[in-house]
Design a protein around this motif. Structure first.
Motif, PDB file in Angstrom:
ATOM      1  N   GLU A   1       0.866  -1.180   0.000  1.00 13.20           N
ATOM      2  CA  GLU A   1       0.000   0.000   0.000  1.00 13.20           C
ATOM      3  C   GLU A   1       0.903   1.230   0.000  1.00 13.20           C
ATOM      4  O   GLU A   1       1.521   1.562   1.011  1.00 13.20           O
ATOM      5  CB  GLU A   1      -0.906  -0.002   1.233  1.00 13.20           C
ATOM      6  CG  GLU A   1      -1.818   1.223   1.315  1.00 13.20           C
ATOM      7  CD  GLU A   1      -2.601   1.273   2.625  1.00 13.20           C
ATOM      8  OE1 GLU A   1      -3.106   2.373   2.954  1.00 13.20           O
ATOM      9  OE2 GLU A   1      -2.679   0.244   3.317  1.00 13.20           O
ATOM     10  N   LEU A   2       0.992   1.880  -1.147  1.00 13.23           N
ATOM     11  CA  LEU A   2       1.831   3.071  -1.295  1.00 13.23           C
ATOM     12  C   LEU A   2       0.923   4.264  -1.538  1.00 13.23           C
ATOM     13  O   LEU A   2       0.090   4.240  -2.452  1.00 13.23           O
ATOM     14  CB  LEU A   2       2.811   2.923  -2.456  1.00 13.23           C
ATOM     15  CG  LEU A   2       4.076   2.082  -2.229  1.00 13.23           C
ATOM     16  CD1 LEU A   2       3.726   0.611  -2.022  1.00 13.23           C
ATOM     17  CD2 LEU A   2       5.032   2.205  -3.412  1.00 13.23           C
ATOM     18  N   SER A   3       1.075   5.298  -0.739  1.00  9.88           N
ATOM     19  CA  SER A   3       0.212   6.468  -0.878  1.00  9.88           C
ATOM     20  C   SER A   3       1.007   7.731  -0.589  1.00  9.88           C
ATOM     21  O   SER A   3       2.006   7.721   0.136  1.00  9.88           O
ATOM     22  CB  SER A   3      -0.977   6.368   0.089  1.00  9.88           C
ATOM     23  OG  SER A   3      -0.536   6.339   1.434  1.00  9.88           O
ATOM     24  N   GLY A   4       0.536   8.809  -1.156  1.00 10.78           N
ATOM     25  CA  GLY A   4       1.179  10.099  -0.925  1.00 10.78           C
ATOM     26  C   GLY A   4       2.230  10.411  -1.985  1.00 10.78           C
ATOM     27  O   GLY A   4       2.584   9.567  -2.813  1.00 10.78           O
TER      28      GLY A   4
ATOM     29  N   LEU B   1       5.361  10.294  -2.900  1.00  8.01           N
ATOM     30  CA  LEU B   1       6.662   9.705  -2.578  1.00  8.01           C
ATOM     31  C   LEU B   1       7.793  10.337  -3.398  1.00  8.01           C
ATOM     32  O   LEU B   1       8.911  10.496  -2.905  1.00  8.01           O
ATOM     33  CB  LEU B   1       6.629   8.187  -2.817  1.00  8.01           C
ATOM     34  CG  LEU B   1       5.611   7.392  -1.982  1.00  8.01           C
ATOM     35  CD1 LEU B   1       5.743   5.906  -2.267  1.00  8.01           C
ATOM     36  CD2 LEU B   1       5.809   7.674  -0.496  1.00  8.01           C
TER      37      LEU B   1
ATOM     38  N   ARG C   1       3.382  -1.068   4.006  1.00  9.82           N
ATOM     39  CA  ARG C   1       2.637   0.178   3.877  1.00  9.82           C
ATOM     40  C   ARG C   1       3.632   1.335   3.903  1.00  9.82           C
ATOM     41  O   ARG C   1       4.433   1.468   4.834  1.00  9.82           O
ATOM     42  CB  ARG C   1       1.617   0.336   5.000  1.00  9.82           C
ATOM     43  CG  ARG C   1       0.756   1.598   4.851  1.00  9.82           C
ATOM     44  CD  ARG C   1      -0.380   1.594   5.880  1.00  9.82           C
ATOM     45  NE  ARG C   1       0.123   1.766   7.229  1.00  9.82           N
ATOM     46  CZ  ARG C   1       0.292   2.958   7.818  1.00  9.82           C
ATOM     47  NH1 ARG C   1      -0.012   4.084   7.153  1.00  9.82           N
ATOM     48  NH2 ARG C   1       0.739   3.032   9.048  1.00  9.82           N
TER      49      ARG C   1
ATOM     50  N   ALA D   1       3.357   5.423   3.491  1.00 11.28           N
ATOM     51  CA  ALA D   1       2.391   6.512   3.388  1.00 11.28           C
ATOM     52  C   ALA D   1       3.074   7.837   3.716  1.00 11.28           C
ATOM     53  O   ALA D   1       3.749   7.957   4.740  1.00 11.28           O
ATOM     54  CB  ALA D   1       1.215   6.275   4.340  1.00 11.28           C
TER      55      ALA D   1
ATOM     56  N   ASP E   1       2.475  12.141   3.923  1.00 15.36           N
ATOM     57  CA  ASP E   1       1.577  13.291   3.884  1.00 15.36           C
ATOM     58  C   ASP E   1       2.410  14.538   4.160  1.00 15.36           C
ATOM     59  O   ASP E   1       3.641  14.506   4.089  1.00 15.36           O
ATOM     60  CB  ASP E   1       0.429  13.131   4.887  1.00 15.36           C
ATOM     61  CG  ASP E   1       0.900  12.901   6.313  1.00 15.36           C
ATOM     62  OD1 ASP E   1       2.007  13.389   6.653  1.00 15.36           O
ATOM     63  OD2 ASP E   1       0.185  12.244   7.093  1.00 15.36           O
TER      64      ASP E   1
ATOM     65  N   LEU F   1       6.355  10.796   7.137  1.00 16.13           N
ATOM     66  CA  LEU F   1       6.389   9.580   6.323  1.00 16.13           C
ATOM     67  C   LEU F   1       6.286   8.398   7.279  1.00 16.13           C
ATOM     68  O   LEU F   1       7.030   8.307   8.261  1.00 16.13           O
ATOM     69  CB  LEU F   1       7.700   9.497   5.541  1.00 16.13           C
ATOM     70  CG  LEU F   1       8.001   8.156   4.860  1.00 16.13           C
ATOM     71  CD1 LEU F   1       7.034   7.907   3.702  1.00 16.13           C
ATOM     72  CD2 LEU F   1       9.449   8.110   4.368  1.00 16.13           C
ATOM     73  N   GLU F   2       5.346   7.496   6.978  1.00 18.23           N
ATOM     74  CA  GLU F   2       5.175   6.297   7.812  1.00 18.23           C
ATOM     75  C   GLU F   2       5.519   5.065   6.998  1.00 18.23           C
ATOM     76  O   GLU F   2       5.096   4.917   5.844  1.00 18.23           O
ATOM     77  CB  GLU F   2       3.736   6.195   8.340  1.00 18.23           C
ATOM     78  CG  GLU F   2       3.432   7.206   9.427  1.00 18.23           C
ATOM     79  CD  GLU F   2       2.243   6.774  10.294  1.00 18.23           C
ATOM     80  OE1 GLU F   2       2.069   5.548  10.483  1.00 18.23           O
ATOM     81  OE2 GLU F   2       1.518   7.654  10.753  1.00 18.23           O
TER      82      GLU F   2
ATOM     83  N   ARG G   1       8.284   6.216  11.837  1.00 14.26           N
ATOM     84  CA  ARG G   1       7.638   7.489  11.509  1.00 14.26           C
ATOM     85  C   ARG G   1       8.741   8.546  11.435  1.00 14.26           C
ATOM     86  O   ARG G   1       9.482   8.775  12.399  1.00 14.26           O
ATOM     87  CB  ARG G   1       6.600   7.874  12.550  1.00 14.26           C
ATOM     88  CG  ARG G   1       5.918   9.220  12.282  1.00 14.26           C
ATOM     89  CD  ARG G   1       4.896   9.556  13.354  1.00 14.26           C
ATOM     90  NE  ARG G   1       4.357  10.904  13.180  1.00 14.26           N
ATOM     91  CZ  ARG G   1       3.354  11.217  12.382  1.00 14.26           C
ATOM     92  NH1 ARG G   1       2.765  10.261  11.661  1.00 14.26           N
ATOM     93  NH2 ARG G   1       2.931  12.461  12.273  1.00 14.26           N
TER      94      ARG G   1
END
Length: 410
Positions: free
Chosen positions: A306-309, A311, A345, A347, A349, A353-354, A403
């Motif tokens: 799950e890759l989001s944001g 990057l 994961r 993510a 924002d 970065l998490e 994080r």
């Protein structure tokens, strides 16, 4: 007795003795030029000429000491003429003589002291270099039965053969003075032209940064090469157990790609260690994370990602270190749990970065030991102002979570 004689004559066989002598002679050049400017200097008799040469340039030298570049020029000259051995960059750095311009009034004061000391030592040595060989020649003429009277020296009106015994004495005195004065100036150069406190602090900071950079490279090599070897071992074992030519071809292709990436990382690290290479290869970033996921899938793991944001827009340090942290987490999964299902994961924002990697615990887990990989993962997070944890969670899975804040880096 032989040891004592060799000790006495050894300085005469060393090139540095004569370069130091030259360094002292150069010091009287400023006084000689000032003497030409000051009319009547060289019409004086005896030692008065040398006294003028020693006094006239003092105001000019004090003014020159205020120019920052003068300290650099004097430092380079002292390194080349006062210190023995090779004079490459590394050897010059070990002489204890600085070649940086004056950075403070204290530096300018030390430079002024050095210039005055050079003058105070160089002019007498220059005077003796001129007068003592003439004195030896006068003794030689007196031994041959000739009356002698040279400017600045007492006349010899009663020549006699015993003057031959005195011929070597002025030359011995001259050599002894030149050697002693050269050693004195070499010691004084370390005190007056040595690095200031600010320069020593800058050198210490540079050395510390280099050590930290080497440690970071060691950690990166551990992560990259360890990941490649783990994937290669698993692929080789799976290919041998499967007995399928098609599967073996896929395994070999995965091994080839993983090995190629490891070689790229190794070459980049070696290029960074070579100071003559200005542009090392780029380090991988989180935008290249799909490469890691495919590598884990090729090793037999089922990877759910799950890759989001944004990057690709992450700050360079966070993106590069984040890539290595995910790589280390996947390597630990393959090394300790084998080809098990993995959840990844990533993510990003505006604030942080998490990173999270989960996998089932092995049926018979080995005792948990904090190795270099997990310790390095936590160190990376701390250096970026974040935090990383690793261990079993309440669902019985192994969880690596990090994080990394982004607000301070934007």
């Amino acid at each position: 007795m032989s040891f004592s004689l060799s000790t006495v004559f050894r300085p005469l066989t060393r090139a540095v003795t004569y370069t130091r002598w030259l360094h002292q002679l150069i010091a009287s050049v400023a006084g000689t030029l000032a003497g030409f400017v000051h009319g009547g200097t060289f019409r004086s008799t005896g030692m008065e000429v040398w006294l003028w040469i020693a006094v006239l340039p003092v105001p000019v030298l004090l003014a020159a000491a205020l120019i920052p570049a003068v300290r650099r020029v004097e430092g380079l000259q002292a390194q080349l003429l006062l210190t023995p051995g090779p004079h490459g960059p590394e050897e010059r750095a070990g002489t204890g003589i600085s070649t940086t311009p004056s950075l403070s009034w204290r530096d300018r004061g030390r430079t002024a002291g050095w210039l005055l000391l050079r003058l105070a030592v160089g002019v007498p040595v220059s005077a003796l270099t001129v007068q003592l060989p003439v004195l030896s020649f006068a003794f030689l003429q007196a031994a041959a039965g000739h009356r002698t009277h040279f400017r600045g020296l007492p006349a010899i009106d009663a020549p006699h053969g015993w003057y031959a015994l005195l011929v070597p004495l002025p030359l011995v005195v001259l050599l002894a003075v030149a050697v002693s004065a050269g050693s004195l100036m070499a010691a004084a150069a370390g005190l007056l032209l040595g690095p200031s406190a600010a320069e020593r602090l800058a050198v210490l900071e540079t050395r510390t940064e280099r050590i930290l950079e080497h440690n970071r490279l060691a950690q990166e090599l551990h992560d990259s090469i360890g990941h490649a070897l783990t994937v290669t071992v698993l692929q080789a074992g799976a290919a041998r157990a499967a007995g399928s030519p098609e599967f073996t071809d896929r395994a070999l292709a995965a091994v080839e790609e993983t090995g190629r990436q490891a070689l790229t990382d190794l070459e980049r690290a070696l290029r960074l260690l070579r100071e003559d290479v200005p542009h090392p290869a780029a380090r991988p970033v989180l935008a290249d994370a799909e490469r890691l996921l495919e590598s884990a899938r090729a090793a037999g793991s089922t990877v759910r990602a799950e890759l989001s944001g944004p990057l690709a827009a992450l700050p360079g340090p966070v993106s590069r270190e984040g890539y290595r942290m995910v790589q280390e987490a996947l390597t630990n999964v393959l090394r300790h749990a084998g080809p098990v299902p993995v959840s990844v994961r990533i993510a990003a924002d505006a604030d942080a970065l998490e990173l999270e990697v989960r996998n089932p615990m092995p049926a018979s887990p080995a005792p948990v030991a904090v190795g270099r990989g997990l310790r390095g993962l936590r160190e990376r997070a701390v250096l970026l102002g974040g935090k990383a944890v690793a261990g079993p969670d309440e669902d019985g899975e192994w969880r690596v979570h990090a994080r990394l804040p982004l607000s301070r880096l934007r």
